[in-house]
Scaffold this active site. Structure first.
Site, short mmCIF file in Angstrom:
data_model
loop_
_atom_site.label_atom_id
_atom_site.label_comp_id
_atom_site.label_asym_id
_atom_site.label_seq_id
_atom_site.Cartn_x
_atom_site.Cartn_y
_atom_site.Cartn_z
CB SER A 48 -0.93 0.02 1.22
OG SER A 48 -0.23 0.36 2.38
CE LYS B 90 -2.20 2.32 4.82
NZ LYS B 90 -1.38 1.14 5.11
#
Lengths: 142, 430
Positions: A63, A100
């Site tokens: 991701s 993230k």
């Protein structure tokens, strides 16, 4: 703001094992260059500013590919840094580690992936959320 | 002795102590353990040696055999971990370094405790300063700590205990603050005072001294006559007169023990002998690290008492050496000699170990020309310890200690060595 500095072996990195100014010495005459012998380069010096607070974490998943964080890479994570908007962080969300980009506006936190296949994760006040550390470097084998 | 003058702005000590250290180390790398009860088991998963506060609240006692509590632990969904000493050692090192960088002097007292000398800091704002330090340690390492401040090390220990007891203090308690009444000592059992312990505590109890306050108000000279100069000093320390500077304590090391429970029962003499040699090497290394010498070597072994159907045997042997030493080969010789005496074939042994006792600091011993501790062997020991320190324990071993080690311990719920092995790093699913 770009937070991660990608480092890979093939990119303009000198041979780390050599002494920068080590010169063979002729018998009897000390070389004047000896005064300039230095320690070999040590990657810790470059990437680990605070050893007590620095941990290595391995990435699993894709991701964050857009930010050059690939599956199998090793992250250098500094827990002493205050996380700021825009930084890539290792966070704990509901008891699980994730990596993230931190988006922090008007008291609201959103975790942004760097891959179109994934959607941003808004963090609600009910969720158990904590920044574990700030990612400072990525170690990536080429 | 400090003068009256020095009492006005006398020494200030603090004890920084990690909260539930082993459980906190496990949590730092497994956030799913946060808020849940956690217990950590001893070597070989034998006993419960650490509990998180939630596990304490469930009433799980310290030091009990795990198998007796296993049903309870399952029922209450308590997380179980085998002890992961490489991880705890590294985390301890990190905590101690953060502390050392922020105060002028520290004494690492144990894996999870350090005394700090804060005498040079202004007394105003000291509590807040320590609160900042405690927060910093937690943020940098993930390990929560409590800090107790006092005019003596004994009172710093007391304050630390009180800080842990009252969560609203934010992990820091300062005995020097005016708002702290000395009557608080009345809430502390005398056996929990540093250097007292349960045996002395019972004797004191029979004299009507039950709490730390009773002890503080007792007559120091009488304590000296009845017990020792150490107990007298403890009385004075409770009263605010510092007797122990950094590096000094009322409880010197009495023994060094190294023993393990085998993963599988062992019968062969050769295997037991290897184990004994390895444990003696570890114990001797510990002695040398603390600049100590031992005169007594005790070897012990036992079969598994929980296997009632098998023949049972337990015994120990003691060897006294002519002089206190720390030389590994000589200690190994004494230990294997003891083992030879007590070993009986035909039994399945569960546990063996070595205890070194009659310990003295090495500077108190006169060198004997005929003793085995000659300068050459001391140098050899320094080289061996240096190599093992740098490259990891067991890089260099005495051949008698064996290399295969079939008796290595059982660790069923071992977490990874997150901070010391490249192939065991924490993993973030991304």
């Amino acid at each position: 703001m770009v937070v991660t500095e990608r480092w890979s072996c093939s990119e303009n990195v000198p041979d780390l094992s050599c002494l920068l100014a080590a010169v063979p010495v002729e018998a009897g005459f000390p070389s004047p260059a000896d005064d300039y012998v230095e320690r070999p380069l040590d990657l810790n010096e470059l990437m680990v500013k605070r050893p007590e607070a620095t941990f290595f974490v391995r990435v699993k998943g894709d991701s964050m590919e857009g930010a050059d964080l690939r599956s199998g890479d090793i992250l250098v994570v500094d827990r002493s840094l205050e996380a700021r908007d825009g930084q890539v962080v290792v966070a704990v969300l509901d008891g699980e580690f994730t990596v993230k980009q931190l988006h922090y506006r008007n008291g609201r936190v959103t975790l942004l992936p760097a891959n179109r296949k994934f959607s941003p994760i808004p963090v609600t006040p009910e969720q158990d959320f904590q920044v574990w550390g700030v990612v400072t470097y990525v170690i990536h084998a080429v | 002795m400090p003068s009256d003058d020095s009492r006005v702005c006398g020494p200030v000590y603090a004890l920084a102590d990690c909260n539930n250290f082993y459980a906190s180390c496990e949590r730092a790398f497994d956030p799913s353990l946060c808020g849940r009860p956690v217990v950590v088991l001893s070597n070989n998963d034998g006993c419960i040696v650490a509990r998180s506060s939630e596990a304490k609240a469930l009433g799980i006692p310290m030091g009990v055999p795990y198998h007796e509590w296993e049903p309870f632990i399952r029922r209450n969904r308590v997380c179980v971990r085998s002890s992961n000493y490489p991880l705890y050692g590294d985390m301890s090192h990190r905590v101690m370094r953060v502390l050392a960088q922020n105060v002028p002097m520290i004494e690492v007292y144990s894996v999870d405790e350090a005394f700090l000398n804060l005498s040079s800091f202004p007394s105003k704002g000291l509590t807040d300063r320590m609160r900042t330090l405690s927060n910093m340690v937690f943020r940098w390492t993930g390990i929560p700590i409590s800090i107790g401040i006092g005019p003596t090390k004994t009172l710093a220990k007391v304050s630390n205990r009180l800080a842990k007891r009252s969560p609203d203090l934010g992990g820091v308690m300062n005995w020097l603050e005016e708002s702290v009444p000395e009557e608080l000592l009345g809430t502390l059992n005398v056996k929990d005072v540093w250097g007292i312990g349960s045996r002395l505590g019972r004797s004191l109890g029979s004299m009507g001294i039950h709490t730390a306050l009773d002890l503080m108000r007792s007559d120091p000279q009488r304590m000296r006559r009845h017990f020792s100069v150490c107990v007298m000093r403890t009385v004075m320390e409770l009263g605010g007169t510092a007797c122990y500077p950094l590096g000094d304590s009322p409880v010197p090391r009495q023994t060094v023990v190294c023993s393990r429970t085998f993963g599988a029962d062992v019968s062969e003499y050769a295997v037991l002998r290897e184990a004994i040699c390895a444990y003696t090497s570890v114990a001797a290394e510990k002695l040398r690290k603390e600049h100590l010498l031992a005169r007594m070597v005790q070897v012990f072994l036992m079969t598994n008492p929980f296997h009632n159907d098998q023949p049972q045997y337990a015994n120990n042997a003691v060897r006294m050496l002519p002089l206190p030493i720390s030389h590994t080969p000589a200690l190994i010789q004494a230990a294997t000699d003891g083992l030879k005496e007590i070993y009986q074939g035909g039994y399945r042994y569960k546990r063996v170990g070595v205890m070194l006792a009659e310990i003295v600091p090495d500077h108190l011993v006169q060198t004997d020309l005929f003793a085995e501790e000659n300068p050459k062997s001391k140098r050899l020991m320094q080289v061996v310890d240096g190599i093992n320190g740098e490259w990891g324990r067991n890089t260099m071993v005495f051949a008698a200690a064996g290399i295969e080690r079939p008796w290595k311990m059982q660790q069923r719920s071992l977490s990874r060595r997150f901070t010391t092995r490249w192939d065991e790093l924490p993993i973030a699913r991304v």
